[in-house]
Design a protein around this motif. Structure first.
Motif, PDB file in Angstrom:
ATOM      1  N   GLN A  46      37.421-118.073 -33.429  1.00  0.00           N
ATOM      2  CA  GLN A  46      36.790-116.741 -33.404  1.00  0.00           C
ATOM      3  C   GLN A  46      37.767-115.665 -32.928  1.00  0.00           C
ATOM      4  O   GLN A  46      37.410-114.491 -32.862  1.00  0.00           O
ATOM      5  N   TRP A  47      38.988-116.017 -32.591  1.00  0.00           N
ATOM      6  CA  TRP A  47      39.948-115.011 -32.111  1.00  0.00           C
ATOM      7  C   TRP A  47      40.344-114.059 -33.230  1.00  0.00           C
ATOM      8  O   TRP A  47      40.236-114.360 -34.416  1.00  0.00           O
ATOM      9  N   GLU A  48      40.882-112.947 -32.803  1.00  0.00           N
ATOM     10  CA  GLU A  48      41.238-111.904 -33.764  1.00  0.00           C
ATOM     11  C   GLU A  48      42.474-112.285 -34.585  1.00  0.00           C
ATOM     12  O   GLU A  48      43.441-112.845 -34.063  1.00  0.00           O
ATOM     13  N   LEU A  49      42.406-111.931 -35.836  1.00  0.00           N
ATOM     14  CA  LEU A  49      43.557-112.129 -36.725  1.00  0.00           C
ATOM     15  C   LEU A  49      44.706-111.227 -36.312  1.00  0.00           C
ATOM     16  O   LEU A  49      44.533-110.014 -36.157  1.00  0.00           O
ATOM     17  N   ILE A  50      45.883-111.812 -36.155  1.00  0.00           N
ATOM     18  CA  ILE A  50      47.080-110.995 -35.986  1.00  0.00           C
ATOM     19  C   ILE A  50      47.685-110.719 -37.351  1.00  0.00           C
ATOM     20  O   ILE A  50      47.872-109.572 -37.722  1.00  0.00           O
ATOM     21  N   ALA A  51      47.942-111.753 -38.134  1.00  0.00           N
ATOM     22  CA  ALA A  51      48.489-111.514 -39.472  1.00  0.00           C
ATOM     23  C   ALA A  51      48.450-112.791 -40.307  1.00  0.00           C
ATOM     24  O   ALA A  51      48.569-113.890 -39.766  1.00  0.00           O
ATOM     25  N   PRO A  52      48.296-112.645 -41.609  1.00  0.00           N
ATOM     26  CA  PRO A  52      48.499-113.779 -42.515  1.00  0.00           C
ATOM     27  C   PRO A  52      49.990-113.923 -42.827  1.00  0.00           C
ATOM     28  O   PRO A  52      50.781-113.020 -42.553  1.00  0.00           O
ATOM     29  N   ALA A  53      50.359-115.057 -43.368  1.00  0.00           N
ATOM     30  CA  ALA A  53      51.735-115.260 -43.812  1.00  0.00           C
ATOM     31  C   ALA A  53      51.740-116.323 -44.903  1.00  0.00           C
ATOM     32  O   ALA A  53      50.746-117.032 -45.109  1.00  0.00           O
ATOM     33  N   GLN A  54      52.864-116.411 -45.579  1.00  0.00           N
ATOM     34  CA  GLN A  54      53.001-117.401 -46.634  1.00  0.00           C
ATOM     35  C   GLN A  54      54.331-118.104 -46.437  1.00  0.00           C
ATOM     36  O   GLN A  54      55.330-117.480 -46.112  1.00  0.00           O
ATOM     37  N   GLU A  55      54.316-119.425 -46.604  1.00  0.00           N
ATOM     38  CA  GLU A  55      55.529-120.226 -46.432  1.00  0.00           C
ATOM     39  C   GLU A  55      55.813-120.941 -47.746  1.00  0.00           C
ATOM     40  O   GLU A  55      54.950-121.655 -48.265  1.00  0.00           O
ATOM     41  N   GLY A  56      57.013-120.730 -48.276  1.00  0.00           N
ATOM     42  CA  GLY A  56      57.378-121.310 -49.573  1.00  0.00           C
ATOM     43  C   GLY A  56      57.799-122.768 -49.472  1.00  0.00           C
ATOM     44  O   GLY A  56      57.402-123.498 -48.562  1.00  0.00           O
ATOM     45  N   GLU A  57      58.658-123.174 -50.406  1.00  0.00           N
ATOM     46  CA  GLU A  57      59.164-124.547 -50.426  1.00  0.00           C
ATOM     47  C   GLU A  57      59.909-124.866 -49.133  1.00  0.00           C
ATOM     48  O   GLU A  57      60.606-124.005 -48.612  1.00  0.00           O
TER      49      GLU A  57
ATOM     50  N   ILE B   8      44.114-111.586 -24.450  1.00  0.00           N
ATOM     51  CA  ILE B   8      45.317-111.169 -23.714  1.00  0.00           C
ATOM     52  C   ILE B   8      46.459-110.871 -24.690  1.00  0.00           C
ATOM     53  O   ILE B   8      47.179-109.879 -24.551  1.00  0.00           O
ATOM     54  N   ALA B   9      46.600-111.727 -25.680  1.00  0.00           N
ATOM     55  CA  ALA B   9      47.660-111.537 -26.679  1.00  0.00           C
ATOM     56  C   ALA B   9      47.456-110.253 -27.477  1.00  0.00           C
ATOM     57  O   ALA B   9      48.376-109.441 -27.649  1.00  0.00           O
ATOM     58  N   VAL B  10      46.251-110.092 -27.975  1.00  0.00           N
ATOM     59  CA  VAL B  10      45.974-108.944 -28.854  1.00  0.00           C
ATOM     60  C   VAL B  10      46.098-107.635 -28.079  1.00  0.00           C
ATOM     61  O   VAL B  10      46.690-106.664 -28.557  1.00  0.00           O
ATOM     62  N   ASN B  11      45.557-107.620 -26.856  1.00  0.00           N
ATOM     63  CA  ASN B  11      45.643-106.391 -26.065  1.00  0.00           C
ATOM     64  C   ASN B  11      47.088-106.045 -25.719  1.00  0.00           C
ATOM     65  O   ASN B  11      47.484-104.884 -25.765  1.00  0.00           O
ATOM     66  N   ALA B  12      47.859-107.066 -25.378  1.00  0.00           N
ATOM     67  CA  ALA B  12      49.258-106.807 -25.037  1.00  0.00           C
ATOM     68  C   ALA B  12      50.006-106.248 -26.240  1.00  0.00           C
ATOM     69  O   ALA B  12      50.781-105.293 -26.133  1.00  0.00           O
TER      70      ALA B  12
ATOM     71  N   PHE C  18      54.907-110.829 -23.844  1.00  0.00           N
ATOM     72  CA  PHE C  18      53.528-111.252 -23.641  1.00  0.00           C
ATOM     73  C   PHE C  18      53.316-111.726 -22.207  1.00  0.00           C
ATOM     74  O   PHE C  18      54.155-112.442 -21.649  1.00  0.00           O
ATOM     75  N   PRO C  19      52.214-111.339 -21.603  1.00  0.00           N
ATOM     76  CA  PRO C  19      51.932-111.771 -20.229  1.00  0.00           C
ATOM     77  C   PRO C  19      51.453-113.231 -20.180  1.00  0.00           C
ATOM     78  O   PRO C  19      51.013-113.785 -21.188  1.00  0.00           O
ATOM     79  N   ASP C  20      51.555-113.805 -18.996  1.00  0.00           N
ATOM     80  CA  ASP C  20      50.967-115.132 -18.801  1.00  0.00           C
ATOM     81  C   ASP C  20      49.489-115.080 -19.176  1.00  0.00           C
ATOM     82  O   ASP C  20      48.791-114.095 -18.905  1.00  0.00           O
ATOM     83  N   GLY C  21      49.034-116.141 -19.785  1.00  0.00           N
ATOM     84  CA  GLY C  21      47.649-116.193 -20.246  1.00  0.00           C
ATOM     85  C   GLY C  21      47.541-115.960 -21.749  1.00  0.00           C
ATOM     86  O   GLY C  21      46.511-116.244 -22.350  1.00  0.00           O
ATOM     87  N   THR C  22      48.615-115.442 -22.328  1.00  0.00           N
ATOM     88  CA  THR C  22      48.640-115.271 -23.782  1.00  0.00           C
ATOM     89  C   THR C  22      48.538-116.630 -24.477  1.00  0.00           C
ATOM     90  O   THR C  22      49.211-117.579 -24.083  1.00  0.00           O
ATOM     91  N   ILE C  23      47.700-116.696 -25.484  1.00  0.00           N
ATOM     92  CA  ILE C  23      47.679-117.876 -26.357  1.00  0.00           C
ATOM     93  C   ILE C  23      47.674-117.389 -27.805  1.00  0.00           C
ATOM     94  O   ILE C  23      46.886-116.516 -28.173  1.00  0.00           O
ATOM     95  N   LEU C  24      48.569-117.943 -28.582  1.00  0.00           N
ATOM     96  CA  LEU C  24      48.648-117.643 -30.016  1.00  0.00           C
ATOM     97  C   LEU C  24      48.408-118.931 -30.791  1.00  0.00           C
ATOM     98  O   LEU C  24      48.899-119.998 -30.406  1.00  0.00           O
TER      99      LEU C  24
ATOM    100  N   ILE D 291      57.350-106.413 -38.655  1.00  0.00           N
ATOM    101  CA  ILE D 291      56.035-105.936 -39.068  1.00  0.00           C
ATOM    102  C   ILE D 291      55.301-105.431 -37.847  1.00  0.00           C
ATOM    103  O   ILE D 291      55.646-105.762 -36.725  1.00  0.00           O
ATOM    104  N   ALA D 292      54.327-104.608 -38.089  1.00  0.00           N
ATOM    105  CA  ALA D 292      53.416-104.241 -37.018  1.00  0.00           C
ATOM    106  C   ALA D 292      52.416-105.371 -36.895  1.00  0.00           C
ATOM    107  O   ALA D 292      51.435-105.429 -37.622  1.00  0.00           O
ATOM    108  N   ALA D 293      52.684-106.312 -35.997  1.00  0.00           N
ATOM    109  CA  ALA D 293      51.731-107.413 -35.838  1.00  0.00           C
ATOM    110  C   ALA D 293      50.495-106.892 -35.132  1.00  0.00           C
ATOM    111  O   ALA D 293      50.491-105.786 -34.616  1.00  0.00           O
TER     112      ALA D 293
END
Lengths: 156, 156
Positions: A47-58, A71-75, A83-89, B17-19
């Motif tokens: 349920q966490w907020e999307l930061i960004a999509p990405a695509q990985e090739g071969e 914590i991550a999104v606000n920072a 990023f402060p302690d407590g950040t989770i990505l 990018i602007a993450a």
């Protein structure tokens, strides 16, 4: 509207996928910690907020999405980095497959990995304050794979 | 950890990018309704749950992500389809650009469009119960473009 309830998702991400795309996080009641770092899959991360999509090739051919805890999104939003302690990505990944309906589109196929980064500068002083976890079907991969996390995440 | 606070995102989605990737939604205080359907960009949609990422090839070359409001996500998760009235789905799109660090990776570039679908079977009976809005920099595109929404979203 033919198959109307699916049409938006079909256009957006193709049909035939399990939308609200299931992540490879296994059973929430059985959260096993990663080797080396002791990182677990955080409850409720889907349920966490999307930061960004990405695509990985071969050779991986994946579609990915990075979600962040509050914590991550606000920072990030406030420009308060590092990023402060407590950040989770959390990075979710799925096989990147051709849409059956739209030649130009690729959509998520099978979920592959869930990868977690936890910032705790006291706990992880030798890896820049970050602990890592890489999970397949809810189970952490082996220590050898976890030994590679920091080198790559340090590279850029 | 060199550039440690950015390293995960760099690996995940590339740097430069602007993450917490900014969407092309313009000013929240100035929400203009789409032609034909009268759909506006919903407040707080950027915090909605990710449904799935996607990739769109030529000629658009975009990375996309579909977010859903709670009604949408709950209906999908519970298998209660077609989507009930009150469902809102938002598709965010960014230009798909090569990662400067990782040859195999593509990352979001400039935000391009925010596209909204609102389910209201009483309001939109002639388009399968769905109203559409396509926005660039927070402004709806013209009626001619909105006339094309339903045909494509009906197609699959």
């Amino acid at each position: 509207m033919k198959a109307g309830h699916l049409a938006f998702l079909a256009v957006a991400v193709g049909s035939g996928i399990a939308a609200v795309a299931a992540a490879a996080d296994g059973d929430a009641d059985e959260r096993i910690a990663s080797p080396i770092y002791g990182v677990t899959i955080p409850e409720g991360y889907r349920q966490w907020e999307l930061i960004a999509p990405a695509q990985e090739g071969e050779p991986l051919n994946e579609l990915r999405a990075v979600l962040g805890n509050a914590i991550a999104v606000n920072a990030y939003r406030d420009g308060k980095l590092p990023f402060p302690d407590g950040t989770i990505l959390t990075k979710l990944a799925w096989k990147h497959v051709q849409s059956p309906e739209f030649e130009s589109a690729s959509i998520p196929g099978a979920a592959t990995t869930v990868q977690i980064m936890v910032k705790d500068s006291k706990k992880y002083p030798s890896t820049g304050g970050w602990g890592f976890g890489r999970f397949v079907n809810g189970k952490p991969v082996d220590a050898a794979q976890h030994e590679t996390c920091f080198a790559c995440h340090e590279a850029s």
